[in-house]
Write a protein that holds these residues in place. Structure first.
Motif, PDB file in Angstrom:
ATOM      1  N   ASP A 197       1.218   0.636   1.337  1.00 56.31           N
ATOM      2  CA  ASP A 197       0.419   0.521   2.561  1.00 56.31           C
ATOM      3  C   ASP A 197      -0.731   1.521   2.620  1.00 56.31           C
ATOM      4  O   ASP A 197      -1.569   1.467   3.510  1.00 56.31           O
ATOM      5  CB  ASP A 197       1.282   0.578   3.834  1.00 56.31           C
ATOM      6  CG  ASP A 197       2.226   1.753   3.837  1.00 56.31           C
ATOM      7  OD1 ASP A 197       2.173   2.548   2.882  1.00 56.31           O
ATOM      8  OD2 ASP A 197       3.015   1.870   4.788  1.00 56.31           O
ATOM      9  N   MET A 198      -0.806   2.425   1.644  1.00 56.38           N
ATOM     10  CA  MET A 198      -1.935   3.355   1.569  1.00 56.38           C
ATOM     11  C   MET A 198      -3.166   2.661   0.983  1.00 56.38           C
ATOM     12  O   MET A 198      -4.296   3.123   1.142  1.00 56.38           O
ATOM     13  CB  MET A 198      -1.513   4.511   0.669  1.00 56.38           C
ATOM     14  CG  MET A 198      -1.914   5.909   1.059  1.00 56.38           C
ATOM     15  SD  MET A 198      -1.844   6.350   2.757  1.00 56.38           S
ATOM     16  CE  MET A 198      -3.561   6.754   2.985  1.00 56.38           C
ATOM     17  N   MET A 199      -2.935   1.536   0.281  1.00 53.60           N
ATOM     18  CA  MET A 199      -4.006   0.893  -0.480  1.00 53.60           C
ATOM     19  C   MET A 199      -5.165   0.414   0.396  1.00 53.60           C
ATOM     20  O   MET A 199      -6.317   0.450  -0.014  1.00 53.60           O
ATOM     21  CB  MET A 199      -3.472  -0.330  -1.242  1.00 53.60           C
ATOM     22  CG  MET A 199      -2.376  -0.021  -2.227  1.00 53.60           C
ATOM     23  SD  MET A 199      -2.995   0.409  -3.838  1.00 53.60           S
ATOM     24  CE  MET A 199      -3.177  -1.178  -4.597  1.00 53.60           C
ATOM     25  N   ARG A 200      -4.848  -0.065   1.601  1.00 57.91           N
ATOM     26  CA  ARG A 200      -5.902  -0.686   2.400  1.00 57.91           C
ATOM     27  C   ARG A 200      -6.534   0.264   3.401  1.00 57.91           C
ATOM     28  O   ARG A 200      -7.431  -0.106   4.139  1.00 57.91           O
ATOM     29  CB  ARG A 200      -5.328  -1.904   3.148  1.00 57.91           C
ATOM     30  CG  ARG A 200      -5.036  -3.076   2.244  1.00 57.91           C
ATOM     31  CD  ARG A 200      -4.811  -4.341   3.047  1.00 57.91           C
ATOM     32  NE  ARG A 200      -3.753  -4.163   4.018  1.00 57.91           N
ATOM     33  CZ  ARG A 200      -3.848  -4.477   5.300  1.00 57.91           C
ATOM     34  NH1 ARG A 200      -4.973  -4.973   5.759  1.00 57.91           N
ATOM     35  NH2 ARG A 200      -2.838  -4.298   6.103  1.00 57.91           N
ATOM     36  N   VAL A 201      -6.037   1.518   3.468  1.00 55.66           N
ATOM     37  CA  VAL A 201      -6.554   2.448   4.472  1.00 55.66           C
ATOM     38  C   VAL A 201      -7.982   2.835   4.113  1.00 55.66           C
ATOM     39  O   VAL A 201      -8.247   3.308   3.010  1.00 55.66           O
ATOM     40  CB  VAL A 201      -5.686   3.713   4.545  1.00 55.66           C
ATOM     41  CG1 VAL A 201      -6.201   4.642   5.635  1.00 55.66           C
ATOM     42  CG2 VAL A 201      -4.243   3.342   4.808  1.00 55.66           C
ATOM     43  N   PRO A 202      -8.925   2.626   5.028  1.00 48.73           N
ATOM     44  CA  PRO A 202     -10.308   2.914   4.693  1.00 48.73           C
ATOM     45  C   PRO A 202     -10.633   4.400   4.717  1.00 48.73           C
ATOM     46  O   PRO A 202     -10.241   5.115   5.638  1.00 48.73           O
ATOM     47  CB  PRO A 202     -11.093   2.179   5.794  1.00 48.73           C
ATOM     48  CG  PRO A 202     -10.154   2.081   6.946  1.00 48.73           C
ATOM     49  CD  PRO A 202      -8.771   2.059   6.377  1.00 48.73           C
ATOM     50  N   GLY A 203     -11.318   4.864   3.693  1.00 52.67           N
ATOM     51  CA  GLY A 203     -11.925   6.187   3.728  1.00 52.67           C
ATOM     52  C   GLY A 203     -13.340   6.010   4.273  1.00 52.67           C
ATOM     53  O   GLY A 203     -13.642   4.981   4.884  1.00 52.67           O
ATOM     54  N   SER A 204     -14.215   6.991   4.036  1.00 50.16           N
ATOM     55  CA  SER A 204     -15.560   6.829   4.586  1.00 50.16           C
ATOM     56  C   SER A 204     -16.349   5.806   3.769  1.00 50.16           C
ATOM     57  O   SER A 204     -17.290   5.207   4.260  1.00 50.16           O
ATOM     58  CB  SER A 204     -16.285   8.165   4.636  1.00 50.16           C
ATOM     59  OG  SER A 204     -16.512   8.641   3.333  1.00 50.16           O
ATOM     60  N   LYS A 205     -15.960   5.613   2.497  1.00 51.16           N
ATOM     61  CA  LYS A 205     -16.637   4.585   1.690  1.00 51.16           C
ATOM     62  C   LYS A 205     -15.601   3.717   1.000  1.00 51.16           C
ATOM     63  O   LYS A 205     -15.359   3.833  -0.192  1.00 51.16           O
ATOM     64  CB  LYS A 205     -17.545   5.236   0.645  1.00 51.16           C
ATOM     65  CG  LYS A 205     -18.743   5.934   1.241  1.00 51.16           C
ATOM     66  CD  LYS A 205     -19.614   6.507   0.136  1.00 51.16           C
ATOM     67  CE  LYS A 205     -20.426   7.685   0.635  1.00 51.16           C
ATOM     68  NZ  LYS A 205     -19.633   8.926   0.763  1.00 51.16           N
ATOM     69  N   GLY A 206     -14.927   2.884   1.749  1.00 50.83           N
ATOM     70  CA  GLY A 206     -13.990   1.931   1.152  1.00 50.83           C
ATOM     71  C   GLY A 206     -12.588   2.492   0.992  1.00 50.83           C
ATOM     72  O   GLY A 206     -12.313   3.659   1.274  1.00 50.83           O
ATOM     73  N   SER A 207     -11.701   1.619   0.533  1.00 52.49           N
ATOM     74  CA  SER A 207     -10.286   1.956   0.408  1.00 52.49           C
ATOM     75  C   SER A 207      -9.897   2.050  -1.065  1.00 52.49           C
ATOM     76  O   SER A 207     -10.700   1.773  -1.952  1.00 52.49           O
ATOM     77  CB  SER A 207      -9.454   0.867   1.079  1.00 52.49           C
ATOM     78  OG  SER A 207      -9.632  -0.347   0.370  1.00 52.49           O
ATOM     79  N   LEU A 208      -8.663   2.430  -1.316  1.00 52.16           N
ATOM     80  CA  LEU A 208      -8.171   2.444  -2.696  1.00 52.16           C
ATOM     81  C   LEU A 208      -8.186   1.037  -3.291  1.00 52.16           C
ATOM     82  O   LEU A 208      -8.401   0.856  -4.487  1.00 52.16           O
ATOM     83  CB  LEU A 208      -6.747   3.017  -2.731  1.00 52.16           C
ATOM     84  CG  LEU A 208      -6.658   4.544  -2.633  1.00 52.16           C
ATOM     85  CD1 LEU A 208      -5.235   4.981  -2.323  1.00 52.16           C
ATOM     86  CD2 LEU A 208      -7.127   5.196  -3.938  1.00 52.16           C
ATOM     87  N   LEU A 209      -7.938   0.025  -2.435  1.00 49.70           N
ATOM     88  CA  LEU A 209      -7.972  -1.361  -2.908  1.00 49.70           C
ATOM     89  C   LEU A 209      -9.377  -1.709  -3.408  1.00 49.70           C
ATOM     90  O   LEU A 209      -9.537  -2.378  -4.428  1.00 49.70           O
ATOM     91  CB  LEU A 209      -7.551  -2.296  -1.768  1.00 49.70           C
ATOM     92  CG  LEU A 209      -7.041  -3.681  -2.151  1.00 49.70           C
ATOM     93  CD1 LEU A 209      -5.806  -3.594  -3.027  1.00 49.70           C
ATOM     94  CD2 LEU A 209      -6.732  -4.503  -0.908  1.00 49.70           C
ATOM     95  N   ASP A 210     -10.398  -1.214  -2.694  1.00 49.57           N
ATOM     96  CA  ASP A 210     -11.776  -1.440  -3.131  1.00 49.57           C
ATOM     97  C   ASP A 210     -12.050  -0.700  -4.442  1.00 49.57           C
ATOM     98  O   ASP A 210     -12.692  -1.240  -5.344  1.00 49.57           O
ATOM     99  CB  ASP A 210     -12.773  -0.964  -2.066  1.00 49.57           C
ATOM    100  CG  ASP A 210     -12.658  -1.769  -0.786  1.00 49.57           C
ATOM    101  OD1 ASP A 210     -12.399  -2.980  -0.884  1.00 49.57           O
ATOM    102  OD2 ASP A 210     -12.812  -1.184   0.301  1.00 49.57           O
ATOM    103  N   ALA A 211     -11.544   0.546  -4.529  1.00 51.39           N
ATOM    104  CA  ALA A 211     -11.732   1.319  -5.760  1.00 51.39           C
ATOM    105  C   ALA A 211     -11.079   0.592  -6.935  1.00 51.39           C
ATOM    106  O   ALA A 211     -11.615   0.562  -8.044  1.00 51.39           O
ATOM    107  CB  ALA A 211     -11.138   2.720  -5.602  1.00 51.39           C
TER     108      ALA A 211
END
Lengths: 379, 372
Positions: free
Chosen positions: A92-106
């Motif tokens: 569930d950490m994968m989709r948490v947005p940082g300031s520029k995207g999430s781990l899923l985006d990375a």
């Protein structure tokens, strides 16, 4: 199914709810649970629907995913983007947005991000890929910290050098203190976290009853556990008591789990302060690796931006976490902020108060309206 | 000291909140929006993200009357013929390739047969295309192909055309399979996800979540031992029995694959502008699946099935439909799980075991790897 059905008996639930109604005698009461697992159970089983309407459950900062500030997620993404790194995290950490995207985006961008169910699985990956660096994104309260500790001890014992931990473990008691010290507090008691208490025991909560005169009942995670805990809270209030009680006796020992605490003490120590999303900086509220484990500390091994990122202006996660407003009272709830496009972290994890409300919210407009009216009539 | 707001202020605040809740309700029924810049695994989950992708990219570009229904199969007649054909396609990228209860080949045959069956059609011919990765063992390929032929024989369909491509090592995952299928439509009345009517009864042909859990447990990371097997099976004979006995009183058939029962029912509720109310206790779930879901924090209703169908029938036909399903080997555990209501449109809700009520949403996009 054995060990599950016993805790979901609708007849028993009805009987306890009736007893709660009798004891509370229509007096509106607000109880906060400080465990994401409880929030999830409450919504998943529609428990607010079973309880008398005068009982209001407030969903506190109990979801470790929700309280992690964006800057830390940016740091995690920076590590994940480092060449040769396998970055491991709970799902569930994968989709948490940082300031520029999430781990899923990375991950979609090419970073090797994998989800694991345990830090030991991350260590296993490190053994399988000696040519790669495996980093574990450690998050959670005292519930998950012991397994990170055990993993670190094992990594050291086996001399596994291509493994490190990005430590973001937090401790629940300072957060409860911060909430109790908050001037806009209007709570009548706490449902204590079950799994955290399994580790830390009952004693750390005594100040809540002693200094703040609020009852605490440590509860399990089945629907009847929660309903019984509410009953025990109401009973304390009706009898003029404020004590720490244990509903979850089948798991929680008064002294906690000494071996787990020992493993944590050997590997981690308190940070002077740590930022909580929505709550700000709280002293002694998080853990970092001890210097003996510096070789396994991802914060020392990798260059991370380490920047503090302000929450989006519109986001009111802090007020939601403190129970000052209900999820749907937030300005962006359900409009700009939804589970698919979360702005605040309360919307991301299924344990987050906003996501839980959005996904499992009351279905009936009429019931909603009646409930709100009844709440607004409270003195 | 607390200042008590005036009753007008309080009423205004209440109205604002109610408007917000209404907006959320509207948003849930609403169109799907694609905001992502890249494909993520969520887009393959079968839930909301998949719908966002379909409605954001494919549906508007390919738009035509046959496609726009967005049903499992397109249904059409050829000039001058009163025969109706159903046509569908599906790709299979499951990992691992072999799992308890089946393999990718069996899945590829059953999945396309089921898509045709849900359109009320008798499956006739399939195609099979293979995308193979350099280095893939021929022995494994033989095993998969033999399994496909076996599944086709058992179901009485023929694989009549195909294609093969090979990609470089690292550019595929062993083998990907695409199958397309053509069937002859038997149901000559409106049958589909737009045909639900208030008062209808919802039936499920068996236990929920078997396939998805079997696949998840087959992945090495989870050391959970259960007897859960994939339920992969061809449903066309069960459908034929239902069409025969229930006839026009059968309003919708849907196989709850990716996204599970919850997603399939939400699609129906949105398409027909009705509400669906479910009784959690009536939904069959095997103990192994339930246990695994409890441990992993999953909801069996959002887990994929490959050998189950949801049937929505007029209430007077419900008992008969249930009896027909239970008499069929693939429907022995069939159950009536809920009913269709007029209000509130587009919503699926669930009476929980404990007696509470909650909304059952579509799967939003799970962090789990692909499972079918």
């Amino acid at each position: 199914m054995k060990f599950v059905d016993e805790y979901r008996d609708p007849e028993l639930a009805k009987r306890i709810a009736a007893e709660i109604a009798r004891l509370s005698d229509g007096r509106p009461l607000k109880f906060m649970e400080v465990c994401g697992g409880h929030t999830h159970t409450i919504y998943k089983h529609g428990i607010e629907d079973v309880l008398p309407r005068s009982i209001d459950l407030v969903h506190g900062p109990g979801c470790p995913v929700c309280v992690l500030p964006m800057g830390r997620i940016d740091d995690a993404i920076a590590i994940a983007r480092t060449d040769g790194v396998i970055f491991t995290t709970f799902g569930d950490m994968m989709r948490v947005p940082g300031s520029k995207g999430s781990l899923l985006d990375a991950k979609a961008d090419g970073a090797d991000v994998r989800f694991v169910y345990s830090p030991l699985d991350a260590l296993k990956l490190a053994r399988q890929h000696p040519e790669r660096q495996v980093v574990f994104f450690a998050i959670g309260f005292e519930t998950t910290a012991p397994s990170t500790a055990v993993t670190l001890l094992r990594a050291k014992a086996e001399g596994i050098k291509n493994f490190s931990v990005f430590c973001n473990h937090v401790t629940i008691i300072p957060a409860i203190k911060a909430i109790l010290d908050s001037p806009d507090l209007r709570l009548d008691g706490f449902i204590g976290p079950g799994h955290v208490s399994m580790v830390i025991g009952m004693r750390p909560y005594t100040f809540i009853a002693r200094d703040h005169h609020k009852p605490v009942v440590i509860a399990g995670f089945e629907p009847l556990d929660i309903i019984q805990a509410v009953y025990m809270l109401v009973k304390q209030i009706s009898e003029g008591r404020a004590e720490v009680e244990n509903q979850y006796t089948r798991v929680v020992r008064p002294e906690g789990n000494v071996r787990a605490l020992e493993a944590m003490a050997r590997t981690m120590e308190l940070r002077p302060f740590f930022e909580w999303r929505g709550l700000g900086f709280i002293t002694h509220s998080a853990l970092k690796l001890r210097s003996e484990f510096a070789d396994w500390d991802a914060e020392l091994r990798y260059e991370v931006p380490g920047l503090r990122v302000a929450d989006p202006k519109a986001c009111q996660c802090g007020e939601v976490l403190k129970g000052v407003i209900k999820p749907w009272e937030c300005k962006v709830f359900g409009t700009a902020c939804t589970p698919e496009t979360p702005i605040g972290t309360c919307m991301v994890s299924p344990e987050g108060a906003c996501a839980a409300y959005y996904n499992y919210g009351r279905f009936s407009m009429a019931a909603e309206r009646d409930h709100l009216r009844s709440l607004s009539q409270t003195p | 000291m607390e200042v008590k707001p005036s009753s007008e202020q309080e009423a205004a605040r209440l109205d604002a909140v109610l408007q917000k809740i209404e907006r959320v309700r509207q948003a849930r029924r609403h169109k799907f929006y694609l905001r992502d810049e890249r494909i993520t695994l969520s887009h393959g989950s079968g839930g909301k993200a998949t719908h966002n992708l379909i409605e954001g990219v494919f549906a508007p570009t390919f738009s035509n009357p046959l496609l726009d229904a967005l049903d499992d199969a397109a249904v059409f007649s050829l000039d001058g013929s009163n025969l109706q054909l159903a046509f569908t396609t599906d790709s299979y990228v499951v990992s691992p390739l072999f799992f308890a209860g089946g393999d990718i080949g069996k899945l590829a045959v059953h999945g396309t047969i089921n898509d045709l069956a849900m359109a009320g059609a008798q499956p006739l011919y399939l195609s099979a295309s293979f995308i193979l990765e350099e280095g893939f063992p021929i022995a494994d390929l033989r095993r998969i192909v033999a399994s496909m032929q076996q599944a086709a024989n058992d179901a009485g369909v023929a694989i009549v055309t195909g294609d093969t491509k090979v990609v470089q090592r690292g550019k595929g995952d062993g083998v990907f399979i695409n199958t397309a299928g053509v069937g002859l439509r038997r149901a000559r009345w409106p049958l589909g996800q737009t045909c639900l009517q208030p008062g209808d009864i919802v039936l499920l042909s068996g236990s929920a979540g078997d396939h998805g859990i079997a696949i998840m447990l087959a992945r090495e990371a989870l050391d959970i031992e259960t007897d859960v097997q994939s339920d992969t099976a061809p449903l066309h004979t069960l459908v034929a029995a239902l069409l025969e006995s229930v006839g026009e009183r059968l309003h919708c058939l849907k196989d709850p694959t990716r996204g599970g029962v919850a997603t399939a029912l939400n699609e129906m509720a949105l398409a027909s502008e009705v509400a669906i109310g479910l009784d959690e206790q009536a939904i069959p779930v095997h103990p192994g699946v339930r246990g695994a879901c409890e441990i992993l924090g999953l909801d069996p209703l959002t887990i994929a099935n490959e050998g189950k169908l949801l049937a929505v029938v007029a209430s007077e036909a419900a008992e008969e439909a249930l009896a027909v399903m239970r008499a069929h080997p693939l429907g022995r555990e069939a159950a009536m799980i809920g009913s269709v209501q007029a209000e509130p449109p587009g919503l699926v809700f669930l009476r929980t075991e404990i007696g509470g009520m909650r909304v059952l949403d579509m799967l939003v996009g799970d962090p789990l790897p692909r499972i079918c």
